[in-house]
Write an enzyme that holds these catalytic residues in place. Sequence first.
Site, short mmCIF file in Angstrom:
data_model
loop_
_atom_site.label_atom_id
_atom_site.label_comp_id
_atom_site.label_asym_id
_atom_site.label_seq_id
_atom_site.Cartn_x
_atom_site.Cartn_y
_atom_site.Cartn_z
CG ASP A 150 12.47 -32.50 -6.81
OD1 ASP A 150 13.46 -31.77 -6.68
OD2 ASP A 150 12.55 -33.72 -7.03
CD GLU A 155 -5.43 -42.26 -4.81
OE1 GLU A 155 -4.72 -42.52 -5.81
OE2 GLU A 155 -6.17 -43.10 -4.25
NE ARG A 192 10.10 -35.67 -5.92
CZ ARG A 192 11.05 -36.33 -5.29
NH1 ARG A 192 10.75 -37.41 -4.58
NH2 ARG A 192 12.31 -35.94 -5.34
CG ASN A 222 12.91 -24.97 -5.91
OD1 ASN A 222 11.89 -24.75 -6.56
ND2 ASN A 222 12.89 -25.16 -4.60
NE ARG A 223 20.08 -28.74 -6.27
CZ ARG A 223 21.06 -29.53 -5.81
NH1 ARG A 223 22.16 -29.02 -5.30
NH2 ARG A 223 20.92 -30.83 -5.85
CB SER A 233 15.31 -34.98 2.41
OG SER A 233 16.56 -34.92 1.73
CB THR A 234 17.46 -36.80 6.93
OG1 THR A 234 16.91 -37.86 6.14
CG2 THR A 234 16.47 -36.44 8.03
CD GLU A 235 17.45 -39.18 2.99
OE1 GLU A 235 17.14 -40.23 3.58
OE2 GLU A 235 16.69 -38.17 2.94
CG ASN A 236 18.01 -32.90 -0.20
OD1 ASN A 236 16.85 -32.59 -0.45
ND2 ASN A 236 18.72 -33.67 -1.01
#
Length: 238
Positions: free
Chosen positions: A12, A204, A183, A14-15, A58-61
Amino acid sequence: MSSPRHIGFIPDGNRTWAKSKGIHKFFGHLEGFNNVISLVKYVFANTDVEVFSVWGLSTENSLSRNEDELEYLFKLYEKIPSELDDFLQENKINFKLVGNRDGLPGYLTDFFVEKEKKFNFSGSNKTFVLAVNYGGRDEIIRGVKSLISDNVNCGNLVSKLDSDLLSKYLDFSDLPLIDLVIRTKGNKAKRSSGFMLWWIGYAELYFSDKLCPDFTSEDLEQVLEWFCDIQKDRNFGK
């Protein structure tokens, strides 16, 4: 050092990285994906990790990003296994795509199918997984639909249904459970966002303050040391 068998990586930021440098977001994606390629090589060349799963989209993205950005991302997804061709071949590392393929362009699906065929080494326990148009809920829904379809004439499906049976119909069914989720993006993204919902019950969770393009192999080693240090305290609910 006790290494996790299976690491899930959520790259996560990049933008956000591109915005901080005043450059177009596409350059952030490019830098992040180039870094992912380096991390894949490092993981399989320098650790005992068996499976490294990277969440690309992701599916949302896939529903919220505009067409130009999605098309650029799709080209980057082709770039990842292509850049790793020689490395995967030399080290007998399997390649696996997970996610809802119905939501991907046909040319991209065909490309990944060919890569899965090419990098399918019998007897190798090493696997690089790329998750594209993937969501944990979507994976479970697709799995339930497939299970029902395969057992439509089975009158006692309800009595047969258990976690082992359903697991066989899910994307990660042939892989070890995930031990560690990493992440990037730190305090701005301390959540799993549905990543591998079925598989991370005892994983974890590590949230790095680094943005994806800045997360180095040295940072990864620090995470692995952290994971090793806490092993004595992991009792898996016992």
